[in-house]
Design an enzyme around this catalytic site. Structure first.
Site, mmCIF file in Angstrom:
data_model
loop_
_atom_site.group_PDB
_atom_site.id
_atom_site.type_symbol
_atom_site.label_atom_id
_atom_site.label_comp_id
_atom_site.label_asym_id
_atom_site.label_seq_id
_atom_site.Cartn_x
_atom_site.Cartn_y
_atom_site.Cartn_z
ATOM 1 N NE ARG A 48 -3.988 1.845 2.470
ATOM 2 C CZ ARG A 48 -4.296 2.688 3.448
ATOM 3 N NH1 ARG A 48 -3.518 2.784 4.509
ATOM 4 N NH2 ARG A 48 -5.382 3.425 3.372
ATOM 5 C CB VAL A 80 -5.141 5.238 -0.462
ATOM 6 C CG1 VAL A 80 -4.722 3.769 -0.517
ATOM 7 C CG2 VAL A 80 -4.321 6.063 -1.441
ATOM 8 C CB SER A 81 -10.241 2.231 -0.009
ATOM 9 O OG SER A 81 -10.907 2.874 -1.065
ATOM 10 C CB ALA A 82 -10.129 1.759 5.309
ATOM 11 C CG PHE A 224 -16.176 3.913 -0.811
ATOM 12 C CD1 PHE A 224 -14.951 3.750 -1.426
ATOM 13 C CD2 PHE A 224 -16.750 2.819 -0.177
ATOM 14 C CE1 PHE A 224 -14.300 2.531 -1.421
ATOM 15 C CE2 PHE A 224 -16.113 1.593 -0.163
ATOM 16 C CZ PHE A 224 -14.878 1.451 -0.783
#
Length: 410
Positions: A48, A80-82, A224
């Site tokens: 990530r 940047v998504s969890a 989101f």
């Protein structure tokens, strides 16, 4: 697992990054979001940290969202998504070697993970409306084993027909409806994973084809960055200031009178308890909220951080399901059921003279406990054309087509 280090991913492959990534993966396993070795291998192989801007590198392996772009008013435009949510969506989509996958909403990391999972014989296309986001995705993917991901600037509502049909479509922006183009571009037997807003509540859903319609399920709470674009259904709803720091958000519902809410809030809080107790690990609140959103015509989410003490309006952390009359506001609350700190009782708090409203809420909490608790949960059917008439335990959600019908088992 063996740590994989690829040329082109820079400092993200350093030992310290590898250790932090490994710790994150173990955290995801322990939480239950990460279930399969295939997805774990992808998370290990695609660090990530390579996709988080350098100035935010300290957050790269935290199990939380990293916002990478905001509007002038502070509204998040890209992220940047969890990791917990990314892992959960990958598990749901379950992409296989050689498949074609479309991602709606870009950034790089999700696309690279998908590309790793479909392998060299697969194909990943990622679409985003924002040129900055597209440029960042191209830049972070360049020189990596995932650089053959097709990155497209465009309105994700339209999907991307050139690479269709897709075995899987993953939507990584908050949607307020299912777009017809997504259904049109799914291959037979394809899967659609989408964070969908239902009566103001974000839920992560998976849709698969079933006898001329699509069946959805999942129900995990999620949030989101909202979908953008001229034609995007924003589902902005209506917001009412109820008291200092407290607001009511109403979507797809009859609207209250603002003066009625503020007038009700001036009454002290009273509480009525249902006798329905739950364990903290049962995670019942998402389903209880869905139940109430189905059975109430007047439904909203009461949000905010009340001052400590006193008898003012006090929603639960994360929000409370709420309903109202012309004189009274009622909402779900909870209290400890014993001294263990692990069991809680559902109840209703209300402000105003209508005690009958509070009784109706507790009746519905008991109805959920008696008829739905421990069951399979609701079904969500997606109909491209005419939907059947809903029953008393069903609700048509949203407007227009495709139509969503949420139904509880009898």
């Amino acid at each position: 697992m063996t740590t994989v280090r690829y040329p082109g991913v820079g400092d993200a492959a350093s030992p310290s990054h590898s250790e932090r990534n490994a710790a994150l993966i173990e955290d995801l396993r322990a939480s239950g979001w990460l279930r399969t070795d295939r997805v774990a291998d992808a998370l290990e192989a695609v660090p990530r940290g390579h996709f988080v801007p350098p100035e935010l590198s300290g957050q790269a392996y935290a199990n939380e969202v990293v916002f990478t772009k905001r509007d002038v008013d502070g509204t998040a435009l890209s992220s940047v998504s969890a990791p917990w949510l990314v892992a959960g969506m990958l598990e749901r989509l379950a992409p296989r070697e050689g498949e074609r996958v479309l991602e709606i909403g870009s950034g790089g990391w999700n696309a690279a993970l998908l590309r790793h999972l479909v392998g060299a014989d697969g194909r990943v296309t990622t679409v985003d409306i924002d040129s900055d986001v597209v440029d960042r995705a191209v830049r972070t993917l360049a020189g990596t084993p995932w650089q053959d991901v097709r990155v497209v600037q465009g309105d994700g509502r339209a999907g991307f027909r050139d690479d269709a049909p897709y075995d899987g479509i993953m939507v990584t922006v908050q949607a307020s409806r299912i777009e017809p183009a997504w259904l049109d571009q799914l291959a037979s037997g394809g899967r659609l994973v989408v964070p969908l807003r239902l009566r103001g509540m974000g839920r992560l859903l998976t849709f698969t084809a079933e006898n001329g319609h699509w069946r959805g399920g999942g129900w995990e709470q999620c949030g989101f960055v909202r979908m953008r674009g001229e034609g995007a259904a924003q589902d902005t709803g209506a917001t009412y200031q109820v008291a200092d720091g407290i607001r009511l958000r109403v979507h797809d519902s009859a609207l209250p009178e603002a003066s009625a809410l503020t007038g009700a809030a001036q009454h002290g809080r009273r509480e009525l308890w249902s006798g329905v107790t739950v364990g903290i690990t049962e995670r019942t609140r998402p389903l209880v909220d869905l139940w109430l959103a189905t059975v109430w015509d007047r439904y909203g989410r009461l949000l905010g951080d009340p001052p400590s003490g006193g008898d003012g309006v006090a929603p639960l952390p994360g929000g409370s399901s709420a309903t109202w009359t012309s004189t009274t506001l009622a909402y779900v609350t909870m209290r400890a059921a014993d001294d263990s700190g692990t069991r809680f009782e559902y109840g209703v708090a209300w402000h105003g003279p209508d005690a009958g409203l509070a009784e109706q809420v507790t009746d519905q909490l008991r109805a959920w406990d008696q008829r739905q608790r421990g069951g399979q949960g609701p079904s969500l059917m997606l109909y491209r054309d005419q939907a059947p008439s809903p029953s008393t335990t069903a609700r048509v959600l949203g407007h227009g087509t495709p139509r969503l019908v949420l139904t509880w088992p009898r």
